[in-house]
Design an enzyme around this catalytic site. Structure first.
Site, PDB file in Angstrom:
ATOM      1  N   HIS A  12     -16.647  -1.676   1.834  1.00 24.23           N
ATOM      2  CA  HIS A  12     -17.302  -2.940   2.230  1.00 24.23           C
ATOM      3  C   HIS A  12     -16.306  -4.101   2.235  1.00 24.23           C
ATOM      4  O   HIS A  12     -16.623  -5.219   1.839  1.00 24.23           O
ATOM      5  CB  HIS A  12     -18.538  -3.223   1.359  1.00 24.23           C
ATOM      6  CG  HIS A  12     -18.268  -3.343  -0.114  1.00 24.23           C
ATOM      7  ND1 HIS A  12     -19.144  -2.908  -1.070  1.00 24.23           N
ATOM      8  CD2 HIS A  12     -17.226  -3.871  -0.809  1.00 24.23           C
ATOM      9  CE1 HIS A  12     -18.670  -3.159  -2.281  1.00 24.23           C
ATOM     10  NE2 HIS A  12     -17.502  -3.757  -2.140  1.00 24.23           N
ATOM     11  N   HIS A  59     -20.101  -9.685  -5.901  1.00 19.86           N
ATOM     12  CA  HIS A  59     -18.759 -10.191  -6.223  1.00 19.86           C
ATOM     13  C   HIS A  59     -18.873 -11.635  -6.706  1.00 19.86           C
ATOM     14  O   HIS A  59     -18.382 -12.571  -6.064  1.00 19.86           O
ATOM     15  CB  HIS A  59     -17.856 -10.091  -5.000  1.00 19.86           C
ATOM     16  CG  HIS A  59     -17.746  -8.707  -4.425  1.00 19.86           C
ATOM     17  ND1 HIS A  59     -18.748  -8.112  -3.690  1.00 19.86           N
ATOM     18  CD2 HIS A  59     -16.754  -7.781  -4.507  1.00 19.86           C
ATOM     19  CE1 HIS A  59     -18.367  -6.894  -3.316  1.00 19.86           C
ATOM     20  NE2 HIS A  59     -17.168  -6.660  -3.812  1.00 19.86           N
ATOM     21  N   HIS A 193      -7.825   0.659  -3.832  1.00 19.01           N
ATOM     22  CA  HIS A 193      -7.245  -0.668  -3.602  1.00 19.01           C
ATOM     23  C   HIS A 193      -7.085  -1.426  -4.909  1.00 19.01           C
ATOM     24  O   HIS A 193      -7.811  -1.194  -5.873  1.00 19.01           O
ATOM     25  CB  HIS A 193      -8.060  -1.484  -2.597  1.00 19.01           C
ATOM     26  CG  HIS A 193      -9.453  -1.880  -2.999  1.00 19.01           C
ATOM     27  ND1 HIS A 193     -10.453  -0.995  -3.282  1.00 19.01           N
ATOM     28  CD2 HIS A 193     -10.021  -3.113  -3.123  1.00 19.01           C
ATOM     29  CE1 HIS A 193     -11.581  -1.638  -3.549  1.00 19.01           C
ATOM     30  NE2 HIS A 193     -11.340  -2.929  -3.476  1.00 19.01           N
ATOM     31  N   GLU A 240     -14.802   0.860  -7.826  1.00 21.65           N
ATOM     32  CA  GLU A 240     -16.006   0.703  -6.990  1.00 21.65           C
ATOM     33  C   GLU A 240     -16.551   2.053  -6.506  1.00 21.65           C
ATOM     34  O   GLU A 240     -17.730   2.173  -6.191  1.00 21.65           O
ATOM     35  CB  GLU A 240     -15.697  -0.172  -5.766  1.00 21.65           C
ATOM     36  CG  GLU A 240     -15.523  -1.641  -6.103  1.00 21.65           C
ATOM     37  CD  GLU A 240     -15.391  -2.514  -4.857  1.00 21.65           C
ATOM     38  OE1 GLU A 240     -15.546  -3.735  -4.998  1.00 21.65           O
ATOM     39  OE2 GLU A 240     -15.132  -1.984  -3.754  1.00 21.65           O
TER      40      GLU A 240
END
Ligand SMILES: [Fe+2]
Length: 312
Positions: A12, A59, A193, A240
């Site tokens: 996402h 977030h 990431h 995540e």
């Protein structure tokens, strides 16, 4: 009875949303990313779910660090896009499904899975970007969405096993809902990431691809993976990926992998995407296809008989 017809996972990445909003999807850099979702949009247009249950992480848009629920279930009638610093994304307001959401809350909590009920919440790129990737950019989203926010921003996040078990509890809840609804569960986030620190920009394609293989064929192996392994192999934000295990837990043990896409990079992350269907659904589909030729044969035989009668 409601049933889960498929599970979809995708990254996402916020920059994907920015590329859509700034009309950069045809630029070579972004075209490589978006072209990987063309088949997925076709699949989704055929699947036509009645409801999406979308697992994502907030977030710091709806929840500040002052209060971060481990698991939060969106039970509201609608969820507006959040302002993430540049104004809310120009995407439709997400319509919820309060009846099914309330049923899920009751089912999972009585199943001793204490989820936080959220009756007012804005949703950020974690939810809206996967919606764009799978549904494009319509004026209204084609079906209601039940957001499920998982804490992966403040230590300690839930374990992969706990996420998998939440998926199972959600499946049990969906399958005990009396209305005949076709539900697709999204797991979002990842893949490898890291956005800050000395390892910023880390991407580990070997790890990501093995994760996708195991998600499809051996998810139990992933449920045993400790947080430190995600951190070491997939970077700090690679954690995540535990959210993909909620989606996988919502599917039966045997699944058919319908589609997979992986590319590097998008912004500073790897983009991964997979569509899984319960094995029996694929079998049913195959059986349906197998019947078609038989129908054709019958029609041809009837036409031949009629031709004989006419010739007499
Ligand atoms: Fe994220």
């Amino acid at each position: 009875m409601a049933r889960i017809i498929a599970g979809v996972s995708s990254s996402h990445v916020p920059a994907i949303g920015a590329a859509i909003d700034n009309k950069q999807t045809e630029e070579p850099y972004w075209k490589r990313v978006f072209s990987g979702f063309e088949k997925s949009k076709e699949w989704m247009a055929q699947a036509k779910p009645d409801v999406v249950i979308l697992i994502y992480n907030d977030h710091a848009s709806a929840f500040s660090v002052e209060m971060v629920p481990t698991f939060a279930l969106g039970c509201a009638a609608e969820f507006p896009p959040a302002d993430e610093g540049w104004g809310p994304r120009p995407v439709p307001v997400v319509k919820g499904h309060p009846q099914l959401a309330a049923h899920i809350a009751q089912s999972v909590i009585l199943d001793e899975f204490d989820i936080t009920v959220v009756n007012k919440m804005e949703v950020d790129h974690g939810l809206t970007v996967p919606m764009n990737l799978l549904f494009g950019s319509p004026k209204e989203w084609p079906c209601p969405v039940i957001p499920v926010a998982v804490n992966v921003v403040l230590y300690p996040p839930p374990t992969g096993h706990r996420c998998f078990m939440l998926g199972r509890a959600i499946r049990k809840a969906v399958e005990s809902y009396p209305e005949d609804l076709r539900v697709v569960v999204f797991g979002t986030g990842g893949m490898s990431h890291q956005i800050s620190g000395p390892r910023a920009g880390l991407i580990n394609s070997k790890f990501d691809k093995a994760f996708l293989d195991n998600l499809s064929k051996n998810p139990k192996k992933l449920t045993r993976m400790p947080h430190i392994e995600y951190m070491r192999e997939a970077g700090a934000e690679g954690i995540e990926m535990v959210m993909w295990l909620v989606m996988r837990g919502a599917l039966p043990e045997k699944v058919d992998e319908v589609y997979r896409f992986y590319t590097v990079p998008a912004s500073n992350t790897a983009v991964g995407h997979i569509i899984l269907e319960p094995h029996h659904r694929a079998m049913k589909k195959a059986a349906g296809k197998a019947k078609k030729p038989a129908g054709k044969i019958k029609r041809a035989a009837a036409q031949a008989k009629a031709a004989v009668r006419r010739s007499r």
